[in-house]
Structure formats: structure tokens, C-alpha cells
Motif scaffolding. Structure first.
Motif, PDB file in Angstrom:
ATOM      1  N   GLU B 195      -1.694   1.365   6.941  1.00 20.59           N
ATOM      2  CA  GLU B 195      -1.113   0.264   6.344  1.00 20.59           C
ATOM      3  C   GLU B 195      -1.701   0.093   5.152  1.00 20.59           C
ATOM      4  N   ALA B 196      -2.967  -0.014   4.935  1.00 24.25           N
ATOM      5  CA  ALA B 196      -3.529  -0.474   3.930  1.00 24.25           C
ATOM      6  C   ALA B 196      -3.124   0.622   2.483  1.00 24.25           C
ATOM      7  N   ALA B 198      -0.500   2.517   2.807  1.00 23.55           N
ATOM      8  CA  ALA B 198       1.059   2.334   3.036  1.00 23.55           C
ATOM      9  C   ALA B 198       1.523   1.358   1.902  1.00 23.55           C
ATOM     10  N   VAL B 199       1.002   0.060   2.175  1.00 29.42           N
ATOM     11  CA  VAL B 199       1.397  -0.992   1.395  1.00 29.42           C
ATOM     12  C   VAL B 199       0.773  -1.061  -0.229  1.00 29.42           C
ATOM     13  N   GLY B 200      -0.067  -0.109  -0.372  1.00 24.66           N
ATOM     14  CA  GLY B 200      -0.721  -0.078  -1.755  1.00 24.66           C
ATOM     15  C   GLY B 200      -1.844  -0.947  -1.816  1.00 24.66           C
ATOM     16  N   LEU B 201      -2.355  -1.440  -0.766  1.00 23.16           N
ATOM     17  CA  LEU B 201      -3.575  -2.235  -1.133  1.00 23.16           C
ATOM     18  C   LEU B 201      -4.862  -1.340  -1.675  1.00 23.16           C
ATOM     19  N   VAL B 202      -4.896  -0.214  -1.061  1.00 20.33           N
ATOM     20  CA  VAL B 202      -5.901   0.738  -1.471  1.00 20.33           C
ATOM     21  C   VAL B 202      -5.246   2.140  -1.893  1.00 20.33           C
ATOM     22  N   ASP B 203      -6.013   2.961  -2.804  1.00 15.59           N
ATOM     23  CA  ASP B 203      -5.615   3.945  -3.279  1.00 15.59           C
ATOM     24  C   ASP B 203      -5.707   5.337  -2.088  1.00 15.59           C
TER      25      ASP B 203
END
Lengths: 647, 322
Positions: B195-196, B198-203
Motif C-alpha cells: 500500500e505504501a 501504491a499510494v506513493g508514500l515510499v519509492d
């Protein structure tokens, strides 16, 4: 607002409705301005409160994750906030973020744009937020979607140490949407109230205008002449008074109108049955009214003359005279002395009349002219007869004198001539001369006798005589002359012709004089038409008499004798009944005088119409009065009735 | 401790919050009762699962454990913990009997307090799996090396595929996560890592191939927004471990229940839903490759520690390392 004149022209319903609607709109708009302003304040403060609440929660929950840099945990918190507590309600959170003490993003609702551990853009908003020591609400004027946003910043403290900042952006979109909704609702309610206002206006004014409309209809009815109608009186105040006033007016008007109509009828009958013919002309000389007398005399019906000028019935030679009189009357209201004119009747007769004009004034102005035409035919006739009688009497006296003076010498001449003839028995020249003398004396004596005949008293030996039979015998005596002159005689004799009480010998003289004249007027042949006819009197003349007439009404026997001869010139036509007037070389001008005398002696009338070169018509009218048979028991009703046979 | 747990519960998906809270409370009471009366025969078998691999497929795992409980004729109590470290601690203290932990925790537990292997799931014919390097679908990174200077997500500090494998490869490159990445986070779950990303929280993130494949097959919401750019060589799969102190007869009964699961219909159904062929028994040496990696990383870390401290130290420390 409407321009004043439009407002003034509006119906009462419209006015009242307009006023009510205006008041409603005025009140509603002032209240709504207040409500919307208050609501806006309330919603804004509510929004800020909610923003602060969210920020406080986030800040409280973020302490440990920030301390431990648990980015995923912070992301989870923000995700929850963004998702909203109640999925059905609008999410007011535009963004949320948690920043560390250096101002780097630890978690943001838009992780792609605001990366973990990246610093925020340097601007006053962000710096103010970072520097905040407590709750700080700043207004961002526009976000990407064009809505205003309140940025709520709240520092995260642990043990009085500031470890980061929580920031939540709450959008004003829902405030604006709510305000829009409220405004729409207010408009809707105002609209409904406005409609109710209109309805109220219609109902209220309907109560006032319904009787007014009834009154209007009523008054219109009165205008169109329905005066017998009355309006129901409504019980309430002013309208009731008005209605009863109108009713009274209608009653009075009805009464007045009846009076006027009565007066009009009276006037009309006076006008119609006056002795004189009367007409009314307007200022332009057009006929406004014609009375019955006029109709009878000139034969035109009123309808035929209305709107026409008087020149229709006036011979051209009187036009100038009439116009002058008319002008005098109409312009100066001057009473012009009576003048004598002639009027042309419908059948072309010239009727002598006295003309009087009277101006009818309204104020000082003459609005119409009343024309009195007095038929003076009888008077003229009388005058003529008087004149003729006078002349005849003069002639009689003259003739008597001459006869007396001439006959004595003539007797002596005759005696002398006779004696001389007796004394000279030879048949020589002398005897012939004496014969000539005697013949001359006899001729002279006959002339004198004839002269006395014409001028002397007319003794009539009346008897029941069939005019047709007289005409037959007259024509029989003149057959030879007629055949000689190749005159064709046509007889149209009325077989129903009643027997007239006339002097047969004298009537024979009348007919033979006229027929002889006619034959002489057609030396090269022609046609002679003789028509007899009986015309019953248009008015029942036995009115007031008891008895019956065996079905024959009194009337006129009409004998017309027309030829196709040379005719009589216009100039001469008035003189033909004068003694000694003659157009022939041989005549002495007493034949028609005798005819005239005989007809008049019978109470009849003789007229001649002629056109030069086309022949002439002699029309003889003889009165016929039937013998009455009396029945004493029978009451005869006096009912003047108009005879349908009247022509 | 409990309040910290509750707080930590907030960062979990909402549906688990109450559950975790209730479990924690139950555990608390039960610990008290156990301490006071120690009625061993009445005690259920406590099986521990961690958020790292299980949490998002809880229902499936619960069915599995219920099945095992029925087979061994004992009530089964499910104990959930956030991290492997916590689970290991509980195993050591005897608060959990059986647990599904990653290979590094097993190796560490085996060394420290004699933790024993119970069974290993076999996937696609082998009890092996991969460590995927997952990046956002639109990422330009093509290899793991391209993620230098980016923000990275690990699942658990003691996870093999989610932490040890990438760390091992970085160590081989002479790097540590601290030097290689701009920063990294622990998502405490492979699923969270997906999820991280997918949502762009991490690269990028290191993810258990089993979890990614299972998620992709059952709920591809996030997996479809990501792509796999590296598949690190197969490693021995996460085992079920058992406390050394458990009665050997019971131990065998439990093991037997797992191993025979594929031979009855109900068991097969659960296995197929979990995309597991069957459970197999492996020797301790099966995990030697992981031991090697652990040692390699440990050695390189010691070397790293001898170096002067870099500027990034402090930012990226995990809570446990502090």
C-alpha cells in the motif's frame, strides 16, 4: 418598480398582489440577508471548530508516532482523517499533514506530492504554521478547486517539548454549498409566499371587485338600454350604498327615459300629423327627419330622404333661393319671410308650397333647421279659379254688353236686309249680296250666342251616367274625322267603372273637344289612347256616416286621353285653359275653356301633361260618391283604417 | 505496555482495533489467571501470529488454526502481535506456544532459547519464496540499485524477505539501508508495504512474494498500482515454530495435524485458499542460507559501526534500534 403610469393602469387585483408580493420580497430579503450572514458566521466558526478538533485529535494521536518516526502509523492516522468518520457526510478535510520539528513532512494526505522527509515549500503560511505556539488558523484563499481553505496548525508537544506540527486544511466548500442551499431554500420559500401573496391578493380584491364587476356589467347594460334591470344589493357598507345608488339611478334613468320617449312620441305625432309638411335638416343641409304629412304629399318615404339634400325634391330654379334662406337661418338665426316655392313629388308633380325655415338652437348656435312646407295647391287653384271666374265674369259682362249692343244693330241689319230681299225679288247680284249679309248676320249672332254660352252660368243636369258609354258615343260621332286623319284609337275602359252622377251632354262636349283637338294635333296620323279607371279613396271617407255603400267606396273616376301629336310647349301649357288662347289659326280659344268649366262644375279636376313633339295627356278626375243605404240599428264603428289599395 | 499497544492499534486498519484491544485484554486477564492457578490441563494452545504476514488475511489464518485445534482436540487461542520481536519475546517467556514467524526470528530464537521448527508451508511445490522489490507502477526504477537516495519501506526489522534480504544485498554492495536510502520506514506488514508503494508514500519496498501473490490474486487494489522490479533468489519459507518446553507428544500431535492437512477435504479447502500446497517438515539446516545472510549483515554492520557516523544517522533509526 413599475413605472407609475403602468401601475396606475393595472387592475386592482394586480396592484394589491404587487404590493403584497413586494412586501413579502422586501421582508424575506432583509430577513434572509440577516440569516445568511449569521449562518455564514456560524458555519465558518463551526468549520474552524471542527478543523481545530481534528487537528487536536491528530496531534494527540501523533505524539508517539512522531517521537518514533513511525511514518506508516502517521500515514494510517491521516488516512483515517481523510476518509472521514462518517462516510455519508461530506468530508471537510482538504488535506492533513504531520511535520517533524524541522518542518519536514512525516506524513501527508497526498504522499506522492509531499514526500516523506521532504521540507515544505518556504512561504509565509508554512512558516507561520511552523512557528505557531498554539492553535493557529490561517485562511488560504484558494485551493486547486477554487475553494477557500482554513489551514489549522497545532504544534505537538511532549513534556513541553515541541516535536512537530500537525496541520489540517478544512475546505469552506461545504459552507458555501450550505449557504447556497439556504439561499435557495429562502428563495423557494419566498417564491411560495409570493404565490400565496398573489393568491391572497386575488381573493381579497376578488371580494371587492366582484360587486364592482357586477356594477360595471350593470352600468354597461344601462348604457346599452337595458334600464329595467336592477342589481342585487349587497349588504355591506360602501359597496351596498354604491349599489343602491346605482339602482336608484337606473330607476330614475328608466323613468326619465320613458318620459323622454313619451315626449318624443308626442312630439313625433305632432310632427308627423301636423298640417304642414315638416322636415329637419342638419347644418350641412342633410335631411334628419321627415314627417308623415310630407311623405303623403311628396310621395317619398322618410327613409328615402334621410341624409339627402333638399335639392332632391326642389326644382333647380329654387336652389339659390333655398340656399340663401338656409344660410340666413343657420348662420344668423334670422326669421326669413315665408316664400313660395314648388316641390317635385316622387311622381314628378310640381307642388306649390309655402316655405318657412325655423332655426333650432342649442344655446346660441343653430344646430338644425326645421322646414315647414305648407301645401298651397288648393289655395293656388282657388286663386286661379277666382282669377278665371273674374276673367270669365269680366268676359261675360263684356260679352253681354257686346251681345246687347251687337244684337240690336244686327236685328236691324237683318230686318233691313230681309226687307230689301223681299223688296227685290230678282235673283241678281243684289240678292246675292243680301244673302251674304244675312249669312254674316247669322254667323255673328251664333258667335255672340256661343260667347254667352261660354261665359254664362253653367247649369248641370246630373244623372247616373256611364262614362264609358259617353266616350263610346263621342267617339262614334268623331269616327269620320279620326279615320280621315288616320288616327288609331285605343280604348282601355274599366268595366267596373261606377256610374257617375254627371251631366252626360256636357261630358260629351268635354270629350269631343279634347278628342277633336287631339285629332287635329295629329294631321299625319297617330295614336289616341283613352283609359278609364276607378280609384277608391285612400282614406275611408264614409267615416262617421251610418250605412253602407254596397261595397263601392267613394273615390275618383280617372279618365286619361293621350295622343301622339305635336304636344304643347312648356311655355303654353299653363295657358291652355285661358279663354281666347289658341295655337290654331281657325280656333277662337274657347273649347278648352269650356272643357275646364264643365269638369270643374262637376267638382272634378283636369290636368294636362305634355312634351312638345311627343303628344299630350289630358287627365280628368271626377269625384264619385256612392249612394248610402242607411241602417239605423247598426252601429258603425269609427275606425279609421288605412286602405291597402292606396298607391 | 497495554496503552502503547492500544495506541499502536490506532495505526492499524479500523476493523482490527477493537479486536486487538479485546485480545490484549483477554491476554492480560489470562496471564493473571495463569499466574495464580496454573491449571495447565485447561489451558488452550496459544498460537501467535504477527501482523507482518497474517493480519490482512486473518480470517483465513483463523480457519487454519481452528482446524488444527479441532485435530489435536484442544482449544486454540490466537495471539496477535505487531512485530516478530514481540512474538519472539513472548515465545521466550512461554506466553505463546506455537507461532508463525519469519526465518530470522526463528534463527535468533533457536540460538537464544532453543526455539524449534514445527512445519513449513510448501508453495508451488517447494517450501521456498522470494523477496520482491516493488515500486510504483509509474516509477522509472528498473533495478534495486536505481532506488538509491529514495524512501524505502521495510516490513519488520526481523523479516527475512522484507528486511534481511535487501539489507544483505546492500551489504554486498557495501551499503547499509542508512547509506543507500534517503530514509526508510517500517510498515510492519508486507501488505502495508504494498500500500505504501501504491499510494506513493515510499519509492519502493521489499515484499514477501507469497503475500504479494496472494494479495494480487484476492484483492489487487494496491498490487495493480505497483510493479516488481527484482525477485531475489528463493529462500526458505516462513516456518511455524514451537516452544522447546512443549510436551513432545503434544508437539507431535500438533505437527501431525499440520502435516496431514492436505489429506482431508476441509484441510485442503483451507490450504487452497491460503495458496499453500501442504505443510512439510524441514531440518534446522534448511535455514542455513538465512543464517549466512544474517551473519554477513552482522559482520558488515560491525564494520559500518567502526566508521565515523554519517549525517543521516538518527533520522532513519527504527524505534527498536533507538
Amino acid at each position: 418598480m413599475l413605472p407609475g403610469n403602468i401601475y396606475r393602469r393595472m387592475a386592482l387585483t394586480g396592484k394589491v398582489s404587487l404590493v403584497i408580493v413586494s412586501i413579502i420580497i422586501l421582508v424575506a430579503s432583509s430577513i434572509s440577508v440577516f440569516i445568511i450572514r449569521e449562518e455564514k458566521k456560524l458555519l465558518e466558526s463551526e468549520l474552524k471548530k471542527r478543523g481545530a478538533e481534528i487537528a487536536r485529535n491528530l496531534s494527540r494521536l501523533s505524539i508517539k508516532p512522531v517521537l518514533h518516526e513511525e511514518v506508516w502509523g502517521l500515514y494510517g492516522l491521516i488516512k483515517e482523517i481523510i476518509k472521514g468518520e462518517d462516510p455519508s457526510s461530506e468530508n471537510i478535510v482538504a488535506y492533513a499533514m504531520v511535520l517533524n520539528r524541522k518542518g519536514e513532512v512525516l506524513a501527508h494526505s497526498d504522499p506522492k506530492k509531499f514526500r516523506v522527509w521532504s521540507p515544505l515549500e518556504k512561504n509565509s503560511l508554512n512558516e507561520m504554521a511552523m512557528a505557531s505556539q498554539g492553535l493557529l488558523i490561517q485562511t488560504i484563499h484558494q485551493d486547486v478547486e477554487g475553494d477557500q481553505i482554513y489551514d489549522v496548525a497545532l504544534p505537538i508537544f511532549i513534556d513541553n517539548e515541541r516535536i512537530g506540527v500537525v496541520r489540517v486544511g478544512v475546505t469552506r466548500r461545504y459552507v458555501d454549498a450550505a449557504l447556497e442551499r439556504i439561499t435557495l431554500n429562502i428563495i423557494l420559500i419566498t417564491g411560495i409566499l409570493g404565490l400565496m401573496g398573489v393568491a391572497l391578493g386575488v381573493i381579497l380584491t376578488g371580494r371587492v371587485t366582484r360587486p364592482l364587476r357586477k356594477l360595471t356589467d350593470f352600468v354597461r347594460g344601462i348604457s346599452s338600454g337595458r334600464l329595467d334591470r336592477r342589481i342585487e344589493i349587497s349588504p355591506d357598507g360602501e359597496i351596498g350604498q354604491l349599489t343602491s345608488a346605482f339602482n336608484q339611478m337606473a330607476i330614475d334613468l328608466d323613468k326619465r327615459t320613458r318620459e323622454i320617449a313619451e315626449s318624443e312620441r308626442k312630439y313625433r305625432s305632432l310632427f308627423d300629423f301636423a298640417e304642414d309638411s315638416m322636415m329637419r335638416l342638419d347644418r350641412s343641409g342633410k335631411v334628419l327627419a321627415v314627417n308623415k304629412r310630407e311623405e303623403w304629399i311628396i310621395g317619398y318615404h322618410e327613409d328615402e330622404l334621410l341624409g339627402k339634400e333638399l335639392t332632391t325634391i326642389l326644382p333647380e330654379r329654387y336652389w339659390d333661393l333655398f340656399i340663401n334662406i338656409f344660410r340666413e337661418t343657420i348662420d344668423k338665426n334670422k326669421k326669413v319671410p315665408t316664400s313660395e316655392i314648388e316641390v317635385v313629388s316622387k311622381d314628378g308633380r310640381l307642388i306649390p308650397m309655402e316655405l318657412d325655415l325655423t332655426g333650432i338652437c342649442e344655446g346660441d348656435r343653430v344646430v338644425s333647421v326645421q322646414i315647414h312646407l305648407r301645401d298651397i295647391t288648393k289655395r293656388k287653384l282657388l286663386e286661379k279659379q277666382v282669377e278665371q271666374s273674374r276673367r270669365l265674369s269680366d268676359l261675360g259682362e263684356f260679352a253681354g254688353g257686346i251681345a246687347h249692343e251687337v244684337r240690336n244693330p244686327l236685328a236691324r241689319i237683318m230686318m233691313g236686309a230681309y226687307t230689301l230681299k223681299e223688296a227685290a225679288p230678282d235673283k241678281g247680284e243684289r240678292a246675292r249680296a243680301l244673302d251674304n249679309i244675312l249669312k254674316g248676320v247669322v254667323d255673328l249672332n251664333r258667335f255672340v250666342t256661343e260667347l254667352l254660352n261660354y261665359t254664362g252660368r253653367m247649369e248641370l243636369q246630373r244623372d247616373k251616367t256611364d262614362i264609358n258609354k259617353i266616350l263610346d258615343s263621342t267617339l262614334f260621332n268623331l269616327t269620320e274625322e279620326a279615320v280621315r286623319s288616320r288616327v288609331k284609337i285605343t280604348l282601355k275602359l274599366d268595366p267596373e267603372l261606377p256610374k257617375a252622377n254627371v251631366d252626360g251632354v256636357k261630358m260629351d262636349q268635354v270629350f269631343s273637344n279634347i278628342i277633336r283637338n287631339a285629332i287635329q294635333a295629329m294631321p299625319d296620323g297617330g295614336a289616341l289612347t283613352i283609359i278609364t279607371d276607378y280609384k277608391p279613396c285612400p282614406v275611408d271617407m264614409h267615416m262617421g256616416m251610418k250605412g253602407k255603400t254596397n261595397g263601392v267606396k267613394p273615390g275618383l273616376i280617372k279618365i286619361s286621353l293621350s295622343d301622339t301629336g305635336s304636344g304643347i310647349s312648356k311655355k303654353d301649357i299653363g295657358k291652355i285653359f285661358n279663354p281666347f288662347f289658341t295655337t290654331r289659326a281657325k280656333g277662337i280659344g274657347l273649347g278648352l275653356v269650356l272643357v275646364h268649366r264643365i269638369v270643374e262644375a262637376h267638382g272634378g279636376k283636369i290636368d294636362v301633361e305634355s312634351r312638345e313633339g311627343e303628344g299630350c295627356i289630358f287627365k280628368i278626375l271626377l269625384p264619385f260618391v256612392p249612394d248610402y243605404q242607411y241602417h239605423d240599428e247598426e252601429e258603425v264603428k269609427i275606425t279609421p283604417k288605412r286602405n291597402s289599395e292606396r298607391s | 505496555m497495554f496503552f502503547a499497544l492500544i495506541r499502536k492499534g490506532y495505526i492499524m486498519p479500523k476493523k482490527f482495533r477493537c479486536f486487538i484491544f479485546a485480545l490484549t485484554l483477554t491476554f492480560l486477564l489470562r496471564a493473571d489467571i495463569a499466574a495464580q492457578y496454573a491449571v495447565a490441563s485447561q489451558e488452550p494452545l496459544r498460537i501467535g501470529l504477527t501482523a507482518v504476514i497474517v493480519e490482512d488475511f486473518l480470517q483465513l489464518n483463523r480457519h487454519l488454526l481452528q482446524y488444527v485445534g479441532e485435530k489435536i482436540g484442544m482449544p486454540v487461542e490466537l495471539v496477535l502481535r505487531k512485530s516478530y520481536q514481540e512474538m519472539n519475546d513472548m515465545l521466550e517467556k512461554g506466553e505463546v506456544d506455537v507461532a508463525f514467524v519469519c526465518s530470522p526470528p526463528y534463527i535468533l530464537g533457536h540460538e537464544k532459547f532453543g526455539l524449534e521448527l514445527l512445519v513449513v508451508p510448501q508453495i508451488d511445490g517447494q517450501p521456498l519464496y522470494y523477496s520482491y522489490v516493488v515500486v510504483p507502477k509509474d516509477s522509472e526504477a528498473k533495478r534495486f540499485e536505481d532506488l538509491r537516495g529514495k524512501v524505502y519501506a521495510f516490513s519488520d526489522p526481523l523479516s527475512n524477505s522484507g528486511k534481511l534480504v535487501p539489507t544483505y544485498f546492500l551489504a554486498k554492495m557495501g551499503e547499509t539501508p542508512e547509506t543507500f536510502f534517503k530514509g526508510y520506514i517500517y510498515s510492519h506488514s508486507h501488505y502495508n508495504s504494498i500500500e505504501a508503494v501504491a499510494v506513493g508514500l515510499v519509492d519502493g519496498a521489499s515484499v514477501d512474494s507469497y503475500v504479494w501473490d496472494l494479495a494480487d490474486a484476492t484483492d489487487p487494489r494496491f498490487t495493480k498500482k505497483t510493479k516488481i522490479i527484482e525477485k531475489f533468489i528463493p529462500f526458505p519459507f516462513t516456518p511455524f515454530v514451537i516452544r522447546k518446553e512443549i510436551d513432545p507428544v503434544l508437539k507431535e500431535r500438533i505437527r501431525g495435524a499440520f502435516l496431514n492437512m492436505h489429506s482431508d477435504a476441509k484441510g485442503r479447502e483451507i490450504l487452497s485458499k491460503l495458496r499453500i500446497d501442504k505443510f512439510v517438515k524441514v531440518p534446522d539446516s534448511f535455514y542455513n542460507p538465512v543464517r549466512k545472510m544474517l551473519n554477513f549483515v552482522k559482520d558488515s554492520k560491525i564494520q559500518e559501526a567502526k566508521k565515523p557516523a554519517g549525517p543521516k544517522v538518527g533520522i532513519t533509526k527504527s524505534p527498536k534500534e533507538r
